[in-house]
Design a protein around this motif. Structure first.
Motif, PDB file in Angstrom:
ATOM      1  N   SER A   5      -4.895   2.555   4.314  1.00 46.03           N
ATOM      2  CA  SER A   5      -4.440   3.850   4.747  1.00 46.03           C
ATOM      3  C   SER A   5      -5.436   4.488   5.680  1.00 46.03           C
ATOM      4  CB  SER A   5      -4.213   4.717   3.521  1.00 46.03           C
ATOM      5  OG  SER A   5      -4.026   6.041   3.881  1.00 46.03           O
ATOM      6  N   ASN A   6      -6.607   4.689   5.197  1.00 41.31           N
ATOM      7  CA  ASN A   6      -7.585   5.461   5.917  1.00 41.31           C
ATOM      8  C   ASN A   6      -8.682   4.527   6.404  1.00 41.31           C
ATOM      9  OD1 ASN A   6      -9.574   7.272   6.709  1.00 41.31           O
ATOM     10  ND2 ASN A   6      -8.971   8.759   5.144  1.00 41.31           N
ATOM     11  N   PRO A   7      -8.884   4.402   7.728  1.00 44.52           N
ATOM     12  CA  PRO A   7      -9.889   3.470   8.225  1.00 44.52           C
ATOM     13  C   PRO A   7     -11.314   3.856   7.857  1.00 44.52           C
ATOM     14  CG  PRO A   7      -8.960   4.766  10.026  1.00 44.52           C
ATOM     15  CD  PRO A   7      -8.184   5.100   8.779  1.00 44.52           C
ATOM     16  N   SER A   8     -11.534   5.059   7.360  1.00 47.52           N
ATOM     17  CA  SER A   8     -12.893   5.471   7.005  1.00 47.52           C
ATOM     18  C   SER A   8     -13.309   4.987   5.625  1.00 47.52           C
ATOM     19  CB  SER A   8     -13.011   6.997   7.079  1.00 47.52           C
ATOM     20  OG  SER A   8     -12.154   7.590   6.143  1.00 47.52           O
ATOM     21  N   HIS A   9     -12.584   4.031   5.060  1.00 47.22           N
ATOM     22  CA  HIS A   9     -12.947   3.473   3.754  1.00 47.22           C
ATOM     23  C   HIS A   9     -14.054   2.441   3.895  1.00 47.22           C
ATOM     24  CE1 HIS A   9      -8.770   4.382   1.904  1.00 47.22           C
ATOM     25  NE2 HIS A   9      -9.571   5.410   1.848  1.00 47.22           N
ATOM     26  N   VAL A  36      -5.970   7.675  -0.301  1.00 46.61           N
ATOM     27  CA  VAL A  36      -4.593   8.077  -0.025  1.00 46.61           C
ATOM     28  C   VAL A  36      -3.809   6.845   0.437  1.00 46.61           C
ATOM     29  CG1 VAL A  36      -3.152   9.531   1.458  1.00 46.61           C
ATOM     30  CG2 VAL A  36      -5.301  10.426   0.552  1.00 46.61           C
ATOM     31  N   PHE A  37      -2.593   6.726  -0.037  1.00 42.76           N
ATOM     32  CA  PHE A  37      -1.718   5.606   0.299  1.00 42.76           C
ATOM     33  C   PHE A  37      -0.804   5.969   1.474  1.00 42.76           C
ATOM     34  CE2 PHE A  37      -2.819   5.100  -4.104  1.00 42.76           C
ATOM     35  CZ  PHE A  37      -2.855   3.741  -4.334  1.00 42.76           C
ATOM     36  N   ARG A  38      -0.386   4.954   2.220  1.00 45.52           N
ATOM     37  CA  ARG A  38       0.679   5.150   3.215  1.00 45.52           C
ATOM     38  C   ARG A  38       2.025   5.191   2.515  1.00 45.52           C
ATOM     39  NH1 ARG A  38      -1.418   1.194   7.823  1.00 45.52           N
ATOM     40  NH2 ARG A  38      -2.913   2.627   8.748  1.00 45.52           N
ATOM     41  N   GLN A  39       2.141   4.384   1.470  1.00 49.98           N
ATOM     42  CA  GLN A  39       3.349   4.312   0.642  1.00 49.98           C
ATOM     43  C   GLN A  39       2.913   3.851  -0.734  1.00 49.98           C
ATOM     44  OE1 GLN A  39       5.879   1.258   2.247  1.00 49.98           O
ATOM     45  NE2 GLN A  39       4.484  -0.389   1.675  1.00 49.98           N
ATOM     46  N   PHE A  40       3.798   4.003  -1.725  1.00 50.03           N
ATOM     47  CA  PHE A  40       3.463   3.500  -3.058  1.00 50.03           C
ATOM     48  C   PHE A  40       4.743   3.011  -3.711  1.00 50.03           C
ATOM     49  CE2 PHE A  40       2.257   3.488  -7.517  1.00 50.03           C
ATOM     50  CZ  PHE A  40       1.027   2.840  -7.435  1.00 50.03           C
ATOM     51  N   THR A  41       4.901   1.693  -3.761  1.00 46.21           N
ATOM     52  CA  THR A  41       6.115   1.053  -4.263  1.00 46.21           C
ATOM     53  C   THR A  41       5.903   0.530  -5.685  1.00 46.21           C
ATOM     54  OG1 THR A  41       5.468  -1.144  -3.496  1.00 46.21           O
ATOM     55  CG2 THR A  41       6.640   0.292  -1.895  1.00 46.21           C
ATOM     56  N   HIS A  42       6.978   0.019  -6.272  1.00 48.34           N
ATOM     57  CA  HIS A  42       6.878  -0.647  -7.571  1.00 48.34           C
ATOM     58  C   HIS A  42       5.903  -1.827  -7.490  1.00 48.34           C
ATOM     59  CE1 HIS A  42      10.562   1.628  -8.303  1.00 48.34           C
ATOM     60  NE2 HIS A  42      10.412   1.374  -9.594  1.00 48.34           N
ATOM     61  N   ASP A  43       5.974  -2.575  -6.402  1.00 48.14           N
ATOM     62  CA  ASP A  43       5.063  -3.707  -6.222  1.00 48.14           C
ATOM     63  C   ASP A  43       3.612  -3.245  -6.123  1.00 48.14           C
ATOM     64  OD1 ASP A  43       7.126  -5.566  -6.330  1.00 48.14           O
ATOM     65  OD2 ASP A  43       7.354  -5.660  -4.149  1.00 48.14           O
ATOM     66  N   ILE A 138      -2.009   9.701  -7.431  1.00 45.03           N
ATOM     67  CA  ILE A 138      -1.503   8.794  -6.406  1.00 45.03           C
ATOM     68  C   ILE A 138      -0.944   9.704  -5.323  1.00 45.03           C
ATOM     69  CG2 ILE A 138       0.218   7.045  -5.830  1.00 45.03           C
ATOM     70  CD1 ILE A 138       0.015   6.166  -8.826  1.00 45.03           C
ATOM     71  N   THR A 139      -1.668   9.752  -4.207  1.00 50.83           N
ATOM     72  CA  THR A 139      -1.296  10.618  -3.099  1.00 50.83           C
ATOM     73  C   THR A 139      -0.802   9.754  -1.952  1.00 50.83           C
ATOM     74  OG1 THR A 139      -3.024  12.177  -3.769  1.00 50.83           O
ATOM     75  CG2 THR A 139      -2.132  12.434  -1.540  1.00 50.83           C
ATOM     76  N   VAL A 140       0.349  10.124  -1.407  1.00 55.95           N
ATOM     77  CA  VAL A 140       0.939   9.398  -0.285  1.00 55.95           C
ATOM     78  C   VAL A 140       0.928  10.307   0.938  1.00 55.95           C
ATOM     79  CG1 VAL A 140       3.066   8.329   0.596  1.00 55.95           C
ATOM     80  CG2 VAL A 140       2.372   7.945  -1.771  1.00 55.95           C
ATOM     81  N   GLU A 141       0.470   9.751   2.071  1.00 56.43           N
ATOM     82  CA  GLU A 141       0.447  10.502   3.327  1.00 56.43           C
ATOM     83  C   GLU A 141       1.814  11.127   3.586  1.00 56.43           C
ATOM     84  OE1 GLU A 141      -0.659   7.802   6.451  1.00 56.43           O
ATOM     85  OE2 GLU A 141      -2.637   7.457   5.604  1.00 56.43           O
ATOM     86  N   GLY A 142       1.828  12.403   3.880  1.00 60.17           N
ATOM     87  CA  GLY A 142       3.057  13.089   4.216  1.00 60.17           C
ATOM     88  C   GLY A 142       3.908  13.516   3.029  1.00 60.17           C
ATOM     89  N   ALA A 143       3.562  13.028   1.831  1.00 64.38           N
ATOM     90  CA  ALA A 143       4.355  13.367   0.640  1.00 64.38           C
ATOM     91  C   ALA A 143       3.544  14.119  -0.404  1.00 64.38           C
ATOM     92  CB  ALA A 143       4.948  12.105   0.013  1.00 64.38           C
ATOM     93  N   GLY A 144       2.224  13.935  -0.408  1.00 63.44           N
ATOM     94  CA  GLY A 144       1.387  14.566  -1.416  1.00 63.44           C
ATOM     95  C   GLY A 144       1.284  13.719  -2.670  1.00 63.44           C
ATOM     96  N   LEU A 167      -9.051   1.748  -6.906  1.00 65.57           N
ATOM     97  CA  LEU A 167      -8.388   2.336  -5.738  1.00 65.57           C
ATOM     98  C   LEU A 167      -9.128   1.984  -4.450  1.00 65.57           C
ATOM     99  CD1 LEU A 167      -7.427   5.818  -7.215  1.00 65.57           C
ATOM    100  CD2 LEU A 167      -5.829   4.029  -6.444  1.00 65.57           C
ATOM    101  N   GLU A 168     -10.450   2.031  -4.472  1.00 69.72           N
ATOM    102  CA  GLU A 168     -11.232   1.651  -3.293  1.00 69.72           C
ATOM    103  C   GLU A 168     -10.907   0.218  -2.877  1.00 69.72           C
ATOM    104  OE1 GLU A 168     -15.304   4.279  -4.005  1.00 69.72           O
ATOM    105  OE2 GLU A 168     -15.236   2.209  -4.682  1.00 69.72           O
ATOM    106  N   GLN A 169     -10.907  -0.691  -3.843  1.00 71.23           N
ATOM    107  CA  GLN A 169     -10.605  -2.095  -3.531  1.00 71.23           C
ATOM    108  C   GLN A 169      -9.175  -2.243  -3.031  1.00 71.23           C
ATOM    109  OE1 GLN A 169     -11.615  -5.158  -6.334  1.00 71.23           O
ATOM    110  NE2 GLN A 169     -13.464  -4.079  -6.978  1.00 71.23           N
TER     111      GLN A 169
END
Length: 175
Positions: A5-9, A36-43, A138-144, A167-169
């Motif tokens: 998500s965030n290139p500063s990781h 922060v996630f771009r998305q967060f699915t069941h997978d 669990i925070t998703v970009e644009g959704a909170g 989460l970092e990994q």
């Protein structure tokens, strides 16, 4: 599935196994800004939960692990040495994340920084809410904040650090 998500990781947010070092409010808030996630699915829930199980097994940590999204449990594991009490702690810590939109450890730290405790000043039932470390939004970009990942079974700062490390990994820091 995209996790990055965030290139500063590029740096680790939490030192590993330094229980004497209590993170500052600024450090804890930085973790939430960066993880922060771009998305967060069941997978994603399965993969993150499995990573937490792997990390906990490497350390023989007697923990229970839970991932919820939008009121639905997407992942749960109870490792050897964990007890039903850990599931009760998970629910109480997760409710703090759901109510405050911040990590349970950070919420408790904010109360302590004001010279009080969550139990004394939140006016919330301590049988329902626990501002102890181990639940992270669990925070998703644009959704909170859309859910929480929670660990219970270690001292609260270690629970918090285990979740942050995973989460970092997962999000690409250290991979």
């Amino acid at each position: 599935m995209t996790h990055k998500s965030n290139p500063s990781h590029s740096q680790e947010l939490t030192p590993k196994f330094h229980p004497e070092l209590t993170p500052s409010l600024e450090e804890l808030e930085k973790q939430e800004r960066l993880l922060v996630f771009r998305q967060f699915t069941h997978d994603d829930a399965w993969a993150l939960g499995s990573l937490l199980v792997e990390l906990a097994r490497e350390r023989q940590a007697p923990v229970a692990i839970d991932i919820h999204r939008a009121g639905q449990q997407l992942f749960h594991a109870a490792l050897p040495g964990s007890t039903p009490d850990n599931d009760a702690w998970i629910a109480r810590k997760r409710r703090v994340v759901e109510r405050y939109g911040s990590a349970s450890y950070l919420v408790g730290a904010r109360f302590r920084a004001k010279g009080t405790t969550f139990e004394e000043s939140s006016r919330l039932d301590p049988d329902t809410y626990a501002a102890h470390g181990g639940s992270f939004p669990i925070t998703v970009e644009g959704a909170g904040v859309i859910g929480a990942v929670t660990v219970s079974g270690l001292p609260q700062l270690q629970d918090h650090r285990l979740v942050v490390e995973a989460l970092e990994q997962f999000l690409g820091n250290g991979r």
